[in-house]
Scaffold this active site. Sequence first.
Site, PDB file in Angstrom:
ATOM      1  N   SER A 258       0.850  -1.199   0.000  1.00 15.29           N
ATOM      2  CA  SER A 258       0.000   0.000   0.000  1.00 15.29           C
ATOM      3  C   SER A 258       0.878   1.238   0.000  1.00 15.29           C
ATOM      4  CB  SER A 258      -0.905   0.004   1.239  1.00 15.29           C
ATOM      5  OG  SER A 258      -1.761  -1.107   1.248  1.00 15.29           O
TER       6      SER A 258
ATOM      7  N   GLY B  84      -0.464   4.423   0.047  1.00 20.75           N
ATOM      8  CA  GLY B  84      -1.317   5.545   0.436  1.00 20.75           C
ATOM      9  C   GLY B  84      -2.014   6.156  -0.761  1.00 20.75           C
TER      10      GLY B  84
ATOM     11  N   GLY C 214      -1.579   4.780  -4.525  1.00 16.76           N
ATOM     12  CA  GLY C 214      -2.067   3.516  -5.043  1.00 16.76           C
ATOM     13  C   GLY C 214      -1.450   2.311  -4.363  1.00 16.76           C
TER      14      GLY C 214
ATOM     15  N   GLY D  56      -5.864  -0.022   5.442  1.00 15.07           N
ATOM     16  CA  GLY D  56      -5.012  -1.105   4.955  1.00 15.07           C
ATOM     17  C   GLY D  56      -5.610  -2.470   5.215  1.00 15.07           C
ATOM     18  N   ASP D  57      -6.308  -2.602   6.333  1.00 12.14           N
ATOM     19  CA  ASP D  57      -6.967  -3.873   6.652  1.00 12.14           C
ATOM     20  C   ASP D  57      -8.124  -4.129   5.686  1.00 12.14           C
ATOM     21  OD1 ASP D  57      -5.238  -3.869   8.879  1.00 12.14           O
ATOM     22  OD2 ASP D  57      -6.707  -2.726  10.036  1.00 12.14           O
TER      23      ASP D  57
END
Length: 318
Positions: free
Chosen positions: A220, A222, A225, A254-255
């Site tokens: 990730s 942020g 992308g 993120g989860d």
Amino acid sequence: MILTVTPNPSLDRTYELPGLEHGAVLRATADRVDPGGKGVNVSRAVAAAGQRTVAVAPLGGPEGALHAQLAGEYGIEAAGVPIAGSTRVNVTLVEPDGTLTKVNAAGPRITAPEAEALLEAVRNRSAAAAWIACCGSLPRGLPQQWYAELVARSHRAGARIALDTSGGALTAALRERPDVVKPNADELAEAVGRPLATVGDAVKAAEELRERGAHSVLASLGADGQLLIDGTGTYYGSTRAGTVRTVRSNVGAGDASLAGFLTAGGIGPAALASAVAHGTAAVQLPGSVMPTPADLDLSAVTTTTAIPLDRALTEPTS
């Protein structure tokens, strides 16, 4: 079924404030409490997608009981492992411009018998799992090799493992060849021991994690992308400009991305697109609220093998 493992769960209390003034008495404009911890957040997103999920976590004290109750209300099958300590409580303060101030408690110390009970709880439920997602920091009492042991045991049982952790725990687990690792940009930089300034830097770092044992890397970046690097190639996923109108909270984004990736099969660009759509939806929701299918906009997501290697990261890592 997607099984999640959260060694250091929490109750997440979120307060939305008109402003944050040091030393003042503040009155929240909204507040909520959610069952938290990275793996639990993944389970919440999986349940929101209408799929079955079981969450294994050490739970203790009144906080642990409330955690299990709230998880059940979200449609999660809570497989709590009793511990002597009390489940931690984390606090997030949200300002109108989206600025977050987080206070994360250390959490209880896990004893050796409790650690073994956690591993046994995973083993007992792994046969029915399409994926096992092992997520978050390790609490006091668990050695850095604990995730490595979990990956090794789960592989012997024939299960696929997605690992979302950092630092020494990630480094140790790479030797057991997890099927997917999911670092963010800072965690990726930490793992390779150097700063990342461009998307190309992130690609090289992810390739290094694959050389060290990871089958696939879902990174990730942020606002810049996400990357997926696996045995078939390197893919870049991003959303159309203007898709994110208001960032309300990035807690759990993120989860949500990992849940989107796994619920879409956990392989290839279609799963990457699902990960990007879930993460994009999550940042526009309050607290650690997980997106439902109605919140997703896959039409705004593009995946490509034409990687913008020279693109500068919006937030370069240190």
